[in-house]
Write a protein that holds these residues in place. Structure first.
Motif, PDB file in Angstrom:
ATOM      1  N   HIS A 270      30.277 -27.697 -28.851  1.00  0.00           N
ATOM      2  CA  HIS A 270      29.534 -28.226 -29.998  1.00  0.00           C
ATOM      3  C   HIS A 270      30.187 -29.457 -30.618  1.00  0.00           C
ATOM      4  O   HIS A 270      29.781 -29.889 -31.706  1.00  0.00           O
ATOM      5  N   ASP A 271      31.174 -30.044 -29.953  1.00  0.00           N
ATOM      6  CA  ASP A 271      31.800 -31.271 -30.451  1.00  0.00           C
ATOM      7  C   ASP A 271      30.948 -32.477 -30.091  1.00  0.00           C
ATOM      8  O   ASP A 271      30.505 -32.620 -28.949  1.00  0.00           O
ATOM      9  N   LYS A 272      30.739 -33.346 -31.061  1.00  0.00           N
ATOM     10  CA  LYS A 272      29.929 -34.537 -30.830  1.00  0.00           C
ATOM     11  C   LYS A 272      30.849 -35.751 -30.666  1.00  0.00           C
ATOM     12  O   LYS A 272      31.664 -36.053 -31.543  1.00  0.00           O
ATOM     13  N   PRO A 273      30.763 -36.482 -29.534  1.00  0.00           N
ATOM     14  CA  PRO A 273      31.623 -37.640 -29.323  1.00  0.00           C
ATOM     15  C   PRO A 273      31.179 -38.836 -30.154  1.00  0.00           C
ATOM     16  O   PRO A 273      30.054 -38.880 -30.667  1.00  0.00           O
ATOM     17  N   LYS A 274      32.067 -39.816 -30.291  1.00  0.00           N
ATOM     18  CA  LYS A 274      31.689 -41.067 -30.945  1.00  0.00           C
ATOM     19  C   LYS A 274      30.619 -41.754 -30.098  1.00  0.00           C
ATOM     20  O   LYS A 274      30.569 -41.577 -28.880  1.00  0.00           O
ATOM     21  N   THR A 275      29.803 -42.562 -30.731  1.00  0.00           N
ATOM     22  CA  THR A 275      28.640 -43.148 -30.058  1.00  0.00           C
ATOM     23  C   THR A 275      29.001 -43.878 -28.774  1.00  0.00           C
ATOM     24  O   THR A 275      28.396 -43.651 -27.719  1.00  0.00           O
ATOM     25  N   ALA A 276      29.999 -44.776 -28.837  1.00  0.00           N
ATOM     26  CA  ALA A 276      30.382 -45.547 -27.651  1.00  0.00           C
ATOM     27  C   ALA A 276      30.883 -44.628 -26.541  1.00  0.00           C
ATOM     28  O   ALA A 276      30.549 -44.810 -25.363  1.00  0.00           O
ATOM     29  N   HIS A 277      31.684 -43.648 -26.915  1.00  0.00           N
ATOM     30  CA  HIS A 277      32.198 -42.683 -25.935  1.00  0.00           C
ATOM     31  C   HIS A 277      31.051 -41.843 -25.374  1.00  0.00           C
ATOM     32  O   HIS A 277      31.024 -41.526 -24.185  1.00  0.00           O
ATOM     33  N   TRP A 278      30.141 -41.490 -26.246  1.00  0.00           N
ATOM     34  CA  TRP A 278      28.996 -40.661 -25.881  1.00  0.00           C
ATOM     35  C   TRP A 278      28.220 -41.294 -24.728  1.00  0.00           C
ATOM     36  O   TRP A 278      27.875 -40.643 -23.744  1.00  0.00           O
ATOM     37  N   ILE A 279      27.964 -42.590 -24.839  1.00  0.00           N
ATOM     38  CA  ILE A 279      27.205 -43.312 -23.806  1.00  0.00           C
ATOM     39  C   ILE A 279      27.929 -43.242 -22.462  1.00  0.00           C
ATOM     40  O   ILE A 279      27.339 -42.916 -21.432  1.00  0.00           O
ATOM     41  N   GLY A 280      29.236 -43.553 -22.474  1.00  0.00           N
ATOM     42  CA  GLY A 280      30.003 -43.545 -21.227  1.00  0.00           C
ATOM     43  C   GLY A 280      30.084 -42.168 -20.600  1.00  0.00           C
ATOM     44  O   GLY A 280      29.922 -42.022 -19.383  1.00  0.00           O
ATOM     45  N   LEU A 281      30.299 -41.146 -21.422  1.00  0.00           N
ATOM     46  CA  LEU A 281      30.415 -39.780 -20.904  1.00  0.00           C
ATOM     47  C   LEU A 281      29.091 -39.283 -20.331  1.00  0.00           C
ATOM     48  O   LEU A 281      29.062 -38.595 -19.308  1.00  0.00           O
ATOM     49  N   SER A 282      27.993 -39.648 -20.988  1.00  0.00           N
ATOM     50  CA  SER A 282      26.673 -39.241 -20.493  1.00  0.00           C
ATOM     51  C   SER A 282      26.318 -39.974 -19.208  1.00  0.00           C
ATOM     52  O   SER A 282      25.753 -39.383 -18.275  1.00  0.00           O
ATOM     53  N   LEU A 283      26.643 -41.258 -19.138  1.00  0.00           N
ATOM     54  CA  LEU A 283      26.381 -42.021 -17.918  1.00  0.00           C
ATOM     55  C   LEU A 283      27.160 -41.442 -16.738  1.00  0.00           C
ATOM     56  O   LEU A 283      26.684 -41.457 -15.601  1.00  0.00           O
ATOM     57  N   GLN A 284      28.349 -40.928 -17.014  1.00  0.00           N
ATOM     58  CA  GLN A 284      29.164 -40.315 -15.971  1.00  0.00           C
ATOM     59  C   GLN A 284      28.421 -39.133 -15.337  1.00  0.00           C
ATOM     60  O   GLN A 284      28.365 -38.995 -14.107  1.00  0.00           O
ATOM     61  N   HIS A 285      27.806 -38.304 -16.153  1.00  0.00           N
ATOM     62  CA  HIS A 285      27.018 -37.177 -15.643  1.00  0.00           C
ATOM     63  C   HIS A 285      25.761 -37.666 -14.929  1.00  0.00           C
ATOM     64  O   HIS A 285      25.365 -37.104 -13.902  1.00  0.00           O
ATOM     65  N   LEU A 286      25.148 -38.711 -15.459  1.00  0.00           N
ATOM     66  CA  LEU A 286      23.940 -39.268 -14.838  1.00  0.00           C
ATOM     67  C   LEU A 286      24.228 -39.768 -13.439  1.00  0.00           C
ATOM     68  O   LEU A 286      23.519 -39.445 -12.483  1.00  0.00           O
ATOM     69  N   PHE A 287      25.293 -40.554 -13.284  1.00  0.00           N
ATOM     70  CA  PHE A 287      25.658 -41.100 -11.982  1.00  0.00           C
ATOM     71  C   PHE A 287      26.030 -39.990 -11.014  1.00  0.00           C
ATOM     72  O   PHE A 287      25.757 -40.066  -9.821  1.00  0.00           O
TER      73      PHE A 287
END
Length: 426
Positions: A16-33
């Motif tokens: 349930h931890d929410k990352p910072k916006t910039a980090h959020w984008i990179g971490l989500s893209l990692q799962h997408l790729f």
């Protein structure tokens, strides 16, 4: 201590931890790729638009997170278990039959989830002790090892030194990023590995850039919505062909939950409960069938990312789902990701699949399984060899995958074998 109060201190970002916006984008893209290659491969093999498969995987994941109350960090992508059935149905009746089959499998999940909500899931502890769970988790990780190795070596059936060089360089860079980067960069080693591997593949000349040049920036996916694109009718062959496969994917579903339980130090069989996880998976499959995609299922590749990065946030998974939906409409970006060559994905997979397998080994170690006992030795041996060896059980259009078959046999052996062999009796 309640679920909300518990926090896994070993996680960099817990569920349930929410990352910072910039980090959020990179971490989500990692799962997408990470999930992209497998998710678009299924529709390509079947003859479905890869763009709509991306949309359906994203929508399916969002539905799953909603039904499970945001408690399980699982990404759902196109299921490989239904490929043979879908190929047959596509040739005979087209996508409407596949859609009906996908929605039927979803209904099977919902029915089973309702039954489990009534009878409970305490029986799972009896049929899935550590001696069964550990080897099954290892099989989940190692079952696709040969595919990863073949994709790293062969170019259209011929051994290619460039391919294996790119795969090994990608692997080496990913290991380097894991070991020596810290801070935010230390959280996205898989994404960095994929990007670096792609650049290396460009240098080696094994990336086909023509589809990228020709792709439009905006491309509407080929939605197949009932009563809009087609008039539904009963496809009994689709129902009888795909519905039984639901029980195969359920075993995979349970196997993935075992791994997630271990990684997150939770028991998802109890909270939110197996009934809710199956309901989420079933609802996701129905949504996929309603928009024109293939059936979806949880992805081991993304579980591997969770294990390596120790970022277990459902917000990151949800972000990947939103990106997947959006990417289905961006032809140019879809073409770029679709152009990532097999050796790059293989180099990453060597790490991802291996980490999952190591998690299974850790289950055996943590529970101090005694392999001097013949029962334990036999159960683990059968699960590992059948699961990794690729033994499948086929009966007409029904097929039990090696992982599912290994799991079923492991459960049966655990239930019928005596605790002590006669030769061990004193």
């Amino acid at each position: 201590m309640t679920e909300k109060e518990f926090r896994n201190e070993e996680a960099v970002l817990d569920i349930h931890d929410k990352p910072k916006t910039a980090h959020w984008i990179g971490l989500s893209l990692q799962h997408l790729f990470t999930m992209f290659g497998a998710t678009v491969l299924v529709p390509i093999l079947v003859g479905i638009d890869p763009g709509i498969a991306l949309v359906s995987s994203g929508l399916g994941t969002i539905v799953y997170l909603f039904v499970t109350k945001g408690k399980i960090p699982a990404y759902l992508g196109s299921s490989f278990a239904f490929i043979a059935a879908m190929q047959m149905l596509m040739k005979s009746d087209g996508y409407p039959a596949i859609a009906q089959g996908a929605m039927t499998t979803g209904l099977v999940y919902l029915i089973v989830s309702i039954i489990i909500s009534k009878i409970g899931s305490a029986w799972l502890d009896k049929i899935l002790p550590p001696i069964v769970v550990g080897p099954v988790v290892m099989v989940i990780g190692l079952g696709l090892a040969s595919n990863a190795a073949n994709n790293a070596m062969y170019n259209n059936g011929d051994y290619d030194f460039k391919f294996i060089a790119v795969a090994l360089i990608t692997l080496g860079l990913t290991i380097f990023y894991n070991m020596f980067f810290k801070g935010f960069l230390g959280l996205i080693p898989i994404l960095l590995g994929i990007v670096s591997g792609y650049l290396v593949a460009l240098l080696f000349g094994i990336v086909d850039v023509e589809p990228i040049k020709q792709a439009a920036w905006f491309a509407m996916p080929n939605f197949e919505i009932p009563f809009v694109q087609y008039q539904p009718k009963l496809h009994l062959n689709a129902i009888t062909t795909m519905a039984p496969i639901a029980f195969v994917t359920m075993t995979e579903h349970i196997g993935h939950l075992m791994v997630l339980n271990k990684l997150t130090k939770r028991n998802f069989f109890q909270d939110p409960g197996l009934s809710k996880t199956l309901m989420g998976d079933g609802a996701a499959q129905i949504v996929a069938g309603l928009v024109g995609g293939p059936p979806v299922t949880s992805y081991g590749e993304n579980i591997g990312v969770l294990a390596i990065t120790r970022v277990h946030s459902v917000f990151v998974i949800a972000g990947a789902a939103v990106f997947a939906v959006g990417l289905g409409f961006v032809g140019k970006l879809s073409a770029i990701i679709l152009s990532i060559p097999g050796p790059v994905i293989s180099g990453i997979s060597f790490v991802l699949f291996g980490v999952i397998a190591a998690s299974g080994l850790k289950i055996l170690i943590d529970n101090q399984i005694n392999f001097d006992k013949k029962k334990n030795l036999l159960i683990a041996s059968v699960i590992l060899v059948i699961g990794i060896g690729g033994l499948v059980f086929k009966l007409d259009t029904f097929e039990l995958s090696s992982m599912a078959l290994a799991t079923v046999l492991g459960i049966i052996l655990n239930l019928i074998l005596p605790e002590t062999a006669r030769s061990e009796e004193k």
